[in-house]
Design an enzyme around this catalytic site. Structure first.
Site, PDB file in Angstrom:
ATOM      1  CG  ASP A   1      31.978  16.897  48.308  1.00 57.74           C
ATOM      2  OD1 ASP A   1      31.506  15.860  48.801  1.00 57.74           O
ATOM      3  OD2 ASP A   1      33.106  17.341  48.608  1.00 57.74           O
ATOM      4  CG  HIS A   2      25.668  13.098  48.399  1.00 59.72           C
ATOM      5  ND1 HIS A   2      24.823  13.872  49.158  1.00 59.72           N
ATOM      6  CD2 HIS A   2      24.865  12.192  47.791  1.00 59.72           C
ATOM      7  CE1 HIS A   2      23.587  13.454  49.027  1.00 59.72           C
ATOM      8  NE2 HIS A   2      23.577  12.425  48.195  1.00 59.72           N
ATOM      9  NE  ARG A   3      33.769  15.120  50.826  1.00 54.43           N
ATOM     10  CZ  ARG A   3      35.056  15.474  50.694  1.00 54.43           C
ATOM     11  NH1 ARG A   3      35.968  14.936  51.499  1.00 54.43           N
ATOM     12  NH2 ARG A   3      35.417  16.353  49.790  1.00 54.43           N
TER      13      ARG A   3
END
Length: 479
Positions: free
Chosen positions: A449-451
Site C-alpha cells: 500500500d503506497h499510502r
C-alpha cells in the site's frame, strides 16, 4: 399436545447475512438432543456445523441442501412435545457475540452437552437450561455429568441411510451430478472419497438423472438457453453438455466474498509491486538438512517455512510493513502499526481461495511455525477453516510457485499493507562467485500500500527477505 419449534438460521458471529445449507445430519423422524450437530452451512468464509437448540423429534426440514437462505429464515422444525423437551438459548445476543469474537480473535469455546447455565429469571431455574454449543459461557456457569445420549430413532420406512462422505466430497458430487447413494466408498469404514466420485462421474453416460428428494437438482436447460453451471471442486466449470454454447455460474460463497474483497482492495489502496530474483540454492539445501533433524520429524518442512520465517524477521526489522490504514471518516485518518504478526497464507481449497492466518506467528519457534503451517493448510483443504481463523490478518504470503508460476502482482488482503508472492524454484543459469553455473532460483514479488509504504521501505523489506533466503545464515543472525 404437539409443540413444534422452528429453528432459524443464526448469525454465527461474523456479521453473517446468508448461508448455504450444505448437508443435513438428520432427517424427519430422527430424535435430536440439545447441542447435537444437525446441519452444516457454508458462509462466505467457512463451513460451520450448527447444533440443535431443541430436544425432540425432527418434524420437517424446511430448507433443502444446496439452497442459500437469509439469516433468520426457519430451516428446521422440531416437535418438542415428546419426552422432557427443553430449549437452549444463546447466552448473549448475536451482535454482542460477534463483537466478542472479533475482540478475542477466536470463537467462544465449545461446551459439552452437560454444561448448563441459568437464565436471568431466578435461581430456581439456574441449572435447568442447557447452553447451546458455540455461544460461550456466562459467569457462574456450572457443569454436571453429561447425560447418556439415547440412540437415534429409526428412520421412517423408505428413507435411505446417508452416505459417508466429507463436506468437500459431497460438494464435488453435487457439482458433478453424482448421487452418493449409488456410490460404494473405498475409504476407511466405507467413506466415499474424491476418487470414488470421479469414477462414478466417468461411468455415467450422458447427463445423469436428477436425484430425488428435497435436494433434487433442476434438469439441464435446453441447449439454446444459458443454463446455470455447477462449479467443480477445483473452481472451474465442468465440460459443457453437447450443444450448450454458454453457461452461467452463480456467484456465491467464497467466490462472492473473495470478489468483493479484491474489488474493495484494488479500488481503495494504491498498490505497487516490486520483483526480485533470488538464488535460493543454499535455502533448498537448508530445507533438506532441516528435514533430517529430530525436531522436525513430525512436521512438514518446505521452502515456504523459510520464506515465512524470513518475512517474519523482515517485519521485526521494518515494523511499518505490518501496518494498516484506517479511514477516520472525516475525523482524521490513522496508520495502525501492529507489534504482532498474524501471518496469512493463501490456500487453494475445493471451496476456492482462502486466506487463514497463524495468530502471533512471530512468537513461534521454527518447528512450531512448521507445525502451524501444516495444520493451517490441512484444515483449509478439509473445509474446516472457521471465520475466526481468517480474521485479523496483518500480512500475507501467497505461494504461487506450487502452480508452476514464476511471479505476479498479488492484490492486498483488505486491512493489510503488504503481500509477498513466492514463485516456483527452478534451475537457471546464474553467475555464482564469478562463474556461470546452474543454480536454484526463485522470483519474489512484494505488493504494498503506497499510502503507508514508500519505495524505500518496500525495497528494503524485499531485499531483506531475498538476502535471508539466499544465505540462511543471515536469517539466523537477524532472528
Amino acid at each position: 399436545m404437539t409443540d413444534v419449534k422452528e429453528f432459524k438460521l443464526p448469525d454465527v458471529g461474523e456479521g453473517l447475512t446468508e448461508a448455504e445449507i450444505v448437508r443435513w445430519h438428520v432427517q424427519p423422524g430422527d430424535r435430536v438432543e440439545i447441542n447435537q450437530t444437525i446441519v452444516e452451512i457454508e458462509t462466505a468464509k467457512a463451513i460451520v456445523e450448527l447444533p440443535c437448540p431443541y430436544e425432540g423429534v425432527v418434524a420437517a426440514l424446511l430448507v433443502e441442501e444446496g439452497r442459500t437462505v437469509d439469516v433468520g429464515t426457519p430451516i428446521i422444525a422440531v416437535d418438542t412435545s415428546s419426552g422432557e423437551a427443553s430449549v437452549a438459548t444463546p447466552t448473549s445476543e448475536p451482535p454482542a457475540q460477534a463483537a466478542a469474537m472479533k475482540e478475542d480473535l477466536v470463537p467462544s469455546a465449545a461446551v459439552d452437552p452437560g454444561t448448563h447455565i441459568g437464565p436471568d429469571t431466578g435461581p430456581d431455574k439456574a441449572e435447568r437450561q442447557p447452553l447451546l454449543v458455540g455461544y460461550g459461557v456466562k459467569p457462574g456457569a456450572t457443569r454436571r455429568r453429561p447425560r447418556k445420549r439415547p440412540a437415534p430413532a429409526a428412520r421412517p420406512a423408505g428413507t435411505a441411510a446417508r452416505a459417508l462422505a466429507k463436506p468437500p466430497v459431497r460438494k464435488m458430487a453435487r457439482d458433478l451430478g453424482v448421487d452418493l447413494s449409488t456410490v460404494t466408498g473405498t475409504g476407511p469404514h466405507g467413506t466415499i472419497t474424491r476418487d470414488d466420485v470421479r469414477l462414478a462421474a466417468q461411468q455415467r453416460t450422458g447427463l445423469a438423472p436428477a436425484p430425488q428428494g428435497p435436494a433434487a437438482v433442476a434438469p439441464p436447460a435446453p441447449p439454446q438457453e444459458a443454463a446455470p453451471a455447477p462449479v467443480q471442486a477445483n473452481g472451474h466449470a465442468p465440460a459443457a453438455a453437447p450443444g450448450v454454447r454458454e453457461e452461467r455460474i452463480p456467484v456465491k460463497g467464497v467466490r462472492k466474498s473473495t470478489a468483493a474483497a479484491m474489488v474493495r482492495s484494488a479500488f481503495t489502496a494504491p498498490q505497487v509491486t516490486e520483483f526480485l530474483q533470488v538464488d535460493v540454492t543454499e535455502m533448498m539445501e537448508t530445507v533438506r538438512r532441516l528435514r533430517e533433524l529430530p525436531e522436525f520429524a513430525e512436521v512438514k518442512v518446505s521452502p515456504l517455512l523459510l520464506v515465512a520465517k524470513a518475512l517474519l524477521t523482515a517485519v521485526r526489522r521494518h515494523p511499518m510493513i505490518n501496518s494498516a490504514w484506517v479511514d477516520g471518516n472525516g475525523s482524521g485518518d490513522e496508520i495502525v502499526v501492529r507489534h504482532y504478526v498474524n501471518l496469512g497464507i493463501a490456500v487453494a481449497t475445493p471451496r476456492g481461495l482462502l486466506v487463514p492466518n497463524i495468530k502471533d506467528a512471530d512468537r513461534l519457534t521454527l518447528p512450531e511455525l512448521a507445525a502451524a503451517l501444516g495444520e493451517l493448510a490441512e484444515t483449509a483443504r478439509a473445509g474446516r477453516t472457521q471465520p475466526a481463523d481468517m480474521a485479523n490478518g496483518t500480512i500475507t504470503i501467497t505461494n504461487i510457485g506450487v502452480f508452476g508460476v514464476d511471479g505476479g502482482t498479488p492484490i492486498l488482503t483488505p486491512g493489510e499493507s503488504a503481500i509477498l508472492a513466492f514463485g516456483q524454484v527452478r534451475d537457471m543459469p546464474w553467475v555464482h562467485e564469478g562463474e556461470l553455473a546452474i543454480r536454484k532460483v526463485t522470483t519474489l514479488a512484494l505488493s504494498f500500500d503506497h499510502r503507508i509504504v514508500d519505495g524505500e521501505l518496500g525495497s528494503a523489506v524485499l531485499r531483506d527477505v531475498g538476502a535471508m533466503l539466499e544465505n540462511p545464515l543471515r536469517l539466523l543472525a537477524w532472528s
